[in-house]
Design a protein around this motif. Structure first.
Motif, PDB file in Angstrom:
ATOM      1  N   THR A  64       0.864  -1.179   0.000  1.00 33.38           N
ATOM      2  CA  THR A  64       0.000   0.000   0.000  1.00 33.38           C
ATOM      3  C   THR A  64       0.898   1.225   0.000  1.00 33.38           C
ATOM      4  OG1 THR A  64      -0.117   0.064   2.418  1.00 33.38           O
ATOM      5  CG2 THR A  64      -1.840  -1.176   1.274  1.00 33.38           C
ATOM      6  N   GLY A  65       0.318   2.363  -0.322  1.00 34.50           N
ATOM      7  CA  GLY A  65       1.069   3.603  -0.273  1.00 34.50           C
ATOM      8  C   GLY A  65       1.621   4.053  -1.609  1.00 34.50           C
ATOM      9  N   ILE A  66       1.500   3.222  -2.628  1.00 35.42           N
ATOM     10  CA  ILE A  66       1.897   3.583  -3.973  1.00 35.42           C
ATOM     11  C   ILE A  66       0.614   3.536  -4.798  1.00 35.42           C
ATOM     12  CG2 ILE A  66       3.455   3.001  -5.884  1.00 35.42           C
ATOM     13  CD1 ILE A  66       5.236   1.564  -3.887  1.00 35.42           C
ATOM     14  N   LYS A  67       0.636   3.946  -6.030  1.00 31.02           N
ATOM     15  CA  LYS A  67      -0.563   3.992  -6.856  1.00 31.02           C
ATOM     16  C   LYS A  67      -1.271   2.638  -6.869  1.00 31.02           C
ATOM     17  CE  LYS A  67      -2.256   4.912 -11.444  1.00 31.02           C
ATOM     18  NZ  LYS A  67      -1.955   4.860 -12.842  1.00 31.02           N
ATOM     19  N   VAL A  68      -2.505   2.626  -6.406  1.00 31.56           N
ATOM     20  CA  VAL A  68      -3.300   1.408  -6.361  1.00 31.56           C
ATOM     21  C   VAL A  68      -3.410   0.830  -7.769  1.00 31.56           C
ATOM     22  CG1 VAL A  68      -5.602   0.466  -5.899  1.00 31.56           C
ATOM     23  CG2 VAL A  68      -4.598   2.131  -4.325  1.00 31.56           C
ATOM     24  N   GLY A  69      -3.184  -0.465  -7.885  1.00 40.61           N
ATOM     25  CA  GLY A  69      -3.273  -1.147  -9.161  1.00 40.61           C
ATOM     26  C   GLY A  69      -1.944  -1.291  -9.876  1.00 40.61           C
ATOM     27  N   LYS A 103      20.277 -18.074  -6.668  1.00 36.09           N
ATOM     28  CA  LYS A 103      21.091 -17.191  -7.504  1.00 36.09           C
ATOM     29  C   LYS A 103      20.451 -15.822  -7.677  1.00 36.09           C
ATOM     30  CE  LYS A 103      22.957 -21.057 -10.101  1.00 36.09           C
ATOM     31  NZ  LYS A 103      22.930 -21.788 -11.364  1.00 36.09           N
ATOM     32  N   GLY A 104      19.142 -15.783  -7.844  1.00 30.83           N
ATOM     33  CA  GLY A 104      18.443 -14.520  -8.059  1.00 30.83           C
ATOM     34  C   GLY A 104      17.195 -14.432  -7.214  1.00 30.83           C
ATOM     35  N   VAL A 105      16.971 -13.260  -6.613  1.00 35.15           N
ATOM     36  CA  VAL A 105      15.769 -13.026  -5.812  1.00 35.15           C
ATOM     37  C   VAL A 105      15.215 -11.654  -6.199  1.00 35.15           C
ATOM     38  CG1 VAL A 105      14.798 -12.808  -3.492  1.00 35.15           C
ATOM     39  CG2 VAL A 105      16.716 -14.371  -3.885  1.00 35.15           C
ATOM     40  N   LEU A 106      13.945 -11.618  -6.577  1.00 33.33           N
ATOM     41  CA  LEU A 106      13.267 -10.371  -6.915  1.00 33.33           C
ATOM     42  C   LEU A 106      12.054 -10.202  -6.013  1.00 33.33           C
ATOM     43  CD1 LEU A 106      13.213 -10.661 -10.827  1.00 33.33           C
ATOM     44  CD2 LEU A 106      14.797  -9.309  -9.436  1.00 33.33           C
ATOM     45  N   PHE A 107      11.679  -8.948  -5.775  1.00 31.58           N
ATOM     46  CA  PHE A 107      10.474  -8.648  -5.008  1.00 31.58           C
ATOM     47  C   PHE A 107       9.471  -8.005  -5.954  1.00 31.58           C
ATOM     48  CE2 PHE A 107       7.770  -5.732  -2.638  1.00 31.58           C
ATOM     49  CZ  PHE A 107       7.243  -6.593  -1.689  1.00 31.58           C
ATOM     50  N   LEU A 108       8.268  -8.565  -6.016  1.00 30.54           N
ATOM     51  CA  LEU A 108       7.196  -8.038  -6.853  1.00 30.54           C
ATOM     52  C   LEU A 108       6.106  -7.490  -5.948  1.00 30.54           C
ATOM     53  CD1 LEU A 108       6.107  -7.836  -9.811  1.00 30.54           C
ATOM     54  CD2 LEU A 108       4.929 -10.000  -9.361  1.00 30.54           C
ATOM     55  N   GLY A 109       5.953  -6.183  -5.948  1.00 23.53           N
ATOM     56  CA  GLY A 109       4.936  -5.534  -5.130  1.00 23.53           C
ATOM     57  C   GLY A 109       3.682  -5.270  -5.935  1.00 23.53           C
ATOM     58  N   LEU A 110       2.544  -5.723  -5.435  1.00 21.22           N
ATOM     59  CA  LEU A 110       1.252  -5.470  -6.068  1.00 21.22           C
ATOM     60  C   LEU A 110       0.497  -4.502  -5.168  1.00 21.22           C
ATOM     61  CD1 LEU A 110       2.139  -8.537  -6.853  1.00 21.22           C
ATOM     62  CD2 LEU A 110      -0.102  -8.533  -7.914  1.00 21.22           C
ATOM     63  N   ASN A 111       0.223  -3.331  -5.691  1.00 23.68           N
ATOM     64  CA  ASN A 111      -0.322  -2.255  -4.882  1.00 23.68           C
ATOM     65  C   ASN A 111      -1.844  -2.317  -4.800  1.00 23.68           C
ATOM     66  OD1 ASN A 111       2.183  -0.617  -4.287  1.00 23.68           O
ATOM     67  ND2 ASN A 111       2.339  -1.028  -6.466  1.00 23.68           N
ATOM     68  N   VAL A 112      -2.332  -2.393  -3.561  1.00 23.98           N
ATOM     69  CA  VAL A 112      -3.765  -2.516  -3.302  1.00 23.98           C
ATOM     70  C   VAL A 112      -4.221  -1.360  -2.410  1.00 23.98           C
ATOM     71  CG1 VAL A 112      -3.737  -5.036  -3.541  1.00 23.98           C
ATOM     72  CG2 VAL A 112      -3.433  -4.012  -1.281  1.00 23.98           C
ATOM     73  N   VAL A 130      -7.751  -7.479 -11.136  1.00 20.21           N
ATOM     74  CA  VAL A 130      -7.160  -6.830 -12.300  1.00 20.21           C
ATOM     75  C   VAL A 130      -5.669  -6.591 -12.053  1.00 20.21           C
ATOM     76  CG1 VAL A 130      -7.165  -4.704 -13.678  1.00 20.21           C
ATOM     77  CG2 VAL A 130      -9.335  -5.792 -13.054  1.00 20.21           C
ATOM     78  N   THR A 131      -5.323  -6.171 -10.842  1.00 17.65           N
ATOM     79  CA  THR A 131      -3.915  -5.960 -10.488  1.00 17.65           C
ATOM     80  C   THR A 131      -3.149  -7.277 -10.557  1.00 17.65           C
ATOM     81  OG1 THR A 131      -4.528  -4.107  -9.057  1.00 17.65           O
ATOM     82  CG2 THR A 131      -2.357  -5.076  -8.694  1.00 17.65           C
ATOM     83  N   ALA A 132      -3.760  -8.370 -10.114  1.00 19.28           N
ATOM     84  CA  ALA A 132      -3.110  -9.683 -10.183  1.00 19.28           C
ATOM     85  C   ALA A 132      -2.831 -10.066 -11.635  1.00 19.28           C
ATOM     86  CB  ALA A 132      -3.963 -10.741  -9.499  1.00 19.28           C
ATOM     87  N   LEU A 133      -3.733  -9.719 -12.547  1.00 20.22           N
ATOM     88  CA  LEU A 133      -3.493  -9.984 -13.973  1.00 20.22           C
ATOM     89  C   LEU A 133      -2.283  -9.187 -14.464  1.00 20.22           C
ATOM     90  CD1 LEU A 133      -7.144 -10.114 -15.364  1.00 20.22           C
ATOM     91  CD2 LEU A 133      -5.515 -12.013 -15.192  1.00 20.22           C
ATOM     92  N   ARG A 134      -2.124  -7.953 -13.966  1.00 13.71           N
ATOM     93  CA  ARG A 134      -0.924  -7.172 -14.293  1.00 13.71           C
ATOM     94  C   ARG A 134       0.315  -7.851 -13.719  1.00 13.71           C
ATOM     95  NH1 ARG A 134      -4.107  -2.489 -12.439  1.00 13.71           N
ATOM     96  NH2 ARG A 134      -5.113  -1.665 -14.286  1.00 13.71           N
ATOM     97  N   GLY A 135       0.172  -8.414 -12.534  1.00 15.36           N
ATOM     98  CA  GLY A 135       1.274  -9.152 -11.926  1.00 15.36           C
ATOM     99  C   GLY A 135       1.651 -10.366 -12.756  1.00 15.36           C
ATOM    100  N   LEU A 136       0.656 -11.057 -13.284  1.00 17.63           N
ATOM    101  CA  LEU A 136       0.908 -12.208 -14.149  1.00 17.63           C
ATOM    102  C   LEU A 136       1.654 -11.767 -15.409  1.00 17.63           C
ATOM    103  CD1 LEU A 136       0.573 -15.210 -14.795  1.00 17.63           C
ATOM    104  CD2 LEU A 136      -1.660 -14.645 -15.803  1.00 17.63           C
ATOM    105  N   GLU A 137       1.269 -10.650 -15.985  1.00 13.86           N
ATOM    106  CA  GLU A 137       1.969 -10.120 -17.155  1.00 13.86           C
ATOM    107  C   GLU A 137       3.436  -9.842 -16.816  1.00 13.86           C
ATOM    108  OE1 GLU A 137      -0.246  -6.669 -18.363  1.00 13.86           O
ATOM    109  OE2 GLU A 137      -1.969  -7.862 -18.993  1.00 13.86           O
ATOM    110  N   LYS A 138       3.674  -9.296 -15.634  1.00 11.49           N
ATOM    111  CA  LYS A 138       5.049  -9.007 -15.205  1.00 11.49           C
ATOM    112  C   LYS A 138       5.834 -10.302 -15.028  1.00 11.49           C
ATOM    113  CE  LYS A 138       6.477  -5.410 -14.312  1.00 11.49           C
ATOM    114  NZ  LYS A 138       7.249  -4.414 -15.110  1.00 11.49           N
TER     115      LYS A 138
END
Length: 148
Positions: A64-69, A103-112, A130-138
């Motif tokens: 939270t705290g960043i643009k929702v979605g 070897k690699g670690v990334l953090f994916l934040g989904l803003n709600v 809808v945000t989760a679908l954007r996460g899937l695209e990422k």
């Protein structure tokens, strides 16, 4: 390349469960990712992730705290003003531990919307879906980059 997705978030707190929903979407896509469902305790899955021996782990969590979605890959590994969450350990510490055997670690934040995580609710909002679908695209984009 072996890839793992660590879905973090409480599925009984509405949109905080967005990454469990994303994990289900990812499994349906059958892109070769192994999904680990961590709920509120990401560290509970570390032994299973270690046994799986992935080359890449993407940790997904509601923010939270960043643009929702919006969906962002964020470097929080050296964050000194720790991101506060419902989890027992701050995310930078969890990432540091995972980097010890991955070897690699990334953090994916989904803003709600913070209003959608405050109550007990086993469903996520349509906006979070809808945000989760954007996460899937990422994740599909990440898949393309790391499979080269």
């Amino acid at each position: 390349m072996k890839k793992a997705f660590l879905a973090v978030g409480n599925t009984l707190r509405g949109d905080d469960g967005i990454c469990a929903y994303l994990g289900n979407l990812l499994e349906k896509e059958d892109l070769g990712w192994k999904v680990f469902y961590a709920e509120d305790t990401p560290e509970s899955q570390f032994n299973l992730i270690r046994e799986y021996e992935p080359d890449l782990v993407v940790i997904g969590d509601a923010m939270t705290g960043i643009k929702v979605g919006s969906v962002d890959v964020i470097d929080v590994s050296d964050e000194r003003e720790y991101m506060y969450s419902t989890h027992n350990l701050p995310m930078p510490i969890l990432i540091s531990y995972l980097k010890g055997f991955c070897k690699g670690v990334l953090f994916l934040g989904l803003n709600v919307d913070i209003e959608n995580v405050l109550e007990v609710n086993p469903e996520i909002s349509q906006e979070a879906k809808v945000t989760a679908l954007r996460g899937l695209e990422k994740l599909i984009e990440i898949n393309t980059i790391f499979d080269k």
